[in-house]
Design a protein around this motif. Structure first.
Motif, mmCIF file in Angstrom:
data_model
loop_
_atom_site.group_PDB
_atom_site.id
_atom_site.type_symbol
_atom_site.label_atom_id
_atom_site.label_comp_id
_atom_site.label_asym_id
_atom_site.label_seq_id
_atom_site.Cartn_x
_atom_site.Cartn_y
_atom_site.Cartn_z
ATOM 1 N N GLY A 188 -6.507 12.409 -71.103
ATOM 2 C CA GLY A 188 -6.449 11.692 -72.369
ATOM 3 C C GLY A 188 -6.206 10.206 -72.169
ATOM 4 N N VAL A 189 -6.867 9.394 -72.998
ATOM 5 C CA VAL A 189 -6.688 7.937 -72.945
ATOM 6 C C VAL A 189 -6.544 7.383 -74.361
ATOM 7 N N LYS B 36 -6.263 16.393 -77.459
ATOM 8 C CA LYS B 36 -5.202 17.223 -78.060
ATOM 9 C C LYS B 36 -5.803 18.339 -78.898
ATOM 10 N N GLN B 37 -6.825 18.006 -79.660
ATOM 11 C CA GLN B 37 -7.491 19.004 -80.495
ATOM 12 C C GLN B 37 -8.066 20.115 -79.627
ATOM 13 N N GLY C 152 -2.603 21.285 -78.309
ATOM 14 C CA GLY C 152 -1.230 20.966 -77.965
ATOM 15 C C GLY C 152 -1.081 19.509 -77.579
ATOM 16 N N GLU C 153 0.135 19.163 -77.226
ATOM 17 C CA GLU C 153 0.468 17.787 -76.871
ATOM 18 C C GLU C 153 0.037 17.458 -75.445
ATOM 19 N N LEU C 154 -0.106 16.169 -75.180
ATOM 20 C CA LEU C 154 -0.427 15.672 -73.847
ATOM 21 C C LEU C 154 0.849 15.192 -73.171
ATOM 22 N N SER C 155 0.814 15.082 -71.858
ATOM 23 C CA SER C 155 1.964 14.566 -71.120
ATOM 24 C C SER C 155 2.235 13.119 -71.492
ATOM 25 N N ASP C 156 3.508 12.756 -71.564
ATOM 26 C CA ASP C 156 3.908 11.366 -71.748
ATOM 27 C C ASP C 156 4.048 10.777 -70.354
ATOM 28 N N LEU C 157 3.045 10.021 -69.915
ATOM 29 C CA LEU C 157 3.007 9.537 -68.534
ATOM 30 C C LEU C 157 4.032 8.451 -68.255
ATOM 31 N N SER C 158 4.670 7.910 -69.302
ATOM 32 C CA SER C 158 5.757 6.961 -69.066
ATOM 33 C C SER C 158 7.035 7.702 -68.671
ATOM 34 N N GLN C 159 7.063 9.009 -68.904
ATOM 35 C CA GLN C 159 8.236 9.831 -68.618
ATOM 36 C C GLN C 159 8.076 10.730 -67.389
ATOM 37 N N GLY D 139 -1.861 5.197 -67.291
ATOM 38 C CA GLY D 139 -0.827 5.801 -66.464
ATOM 39 C C GLY D 139 -1.292 6.948 -65.580
ATOM 40 N N HIS D 140 -2.592 7.257 -65.556
ATOM 41 C CA HIS D 140 -3.108 8.286 -64.660
ATOM 42 C C HIS D 140 -3.052 7.758 -63.229
#
Length: 129
Positions: free
Chosen positions: A10-11, A58-59, A63-70, A120-121
């Protein structure tokens, strides 16, 4: 049975992603591009990475995507033939708007660097000694 595997990431901004990977010299995956998708071929075998606009992915994932800042989702490794090539990658990534979070260095029998794209990938470039 023929099996092919590819990655879907995801971007936030498909056009920014398209510009970033184009500037790094990756080949577009012909016929797969849209306003919601930038698709590129990686490596000699043409490993496909689709970069979907986040809402669209997401669709599809329901579900949700990873939070790459975390945290991290995965790190893709790209081979290099020389230390100079690793250094060139690091410079190209910075020029294209990526972040080199591990500068070129020797470690554990390799020479390499690691970077993240604007979303963040993570990728690393490795030259085996």
């Amino acid at each position: 049975m023929k099996i092919q595997i590819w990655a879907n990431l995801g971007v936030k901004d498909v056009e920014r992603t398209r510009a970033f990977y184009t500037q790094l010299g990756f080949k577009k995956n012909a016929g797969k591009e849209s306003t919601e998708l930038a698709s590129f071929l990686f490596g000699d075998d043409g490993f496909v990475i689709h970069f979907f606009e986040e809402a669209r992915l997401k669709q599809g994932m329901k579900g949700e995507l990873s939070d790459l800042s975390q945290g991290n989702e995965v790190i893709f490794s790209i081979s290099a033939e020389t230390e100079a090539e690793v250094n060139e990658w690091a410079a190209k990534v910075k020029d294209a708007g990526g972040k080199v979070f591990s500068p070129p260095e020797a470690f554990q029998g390799m020479y390499g660097c690691a970077f993240s794209d604007p979303d963040g990938h993570k990728f690393n470039i490795l030259k085996w000694k």
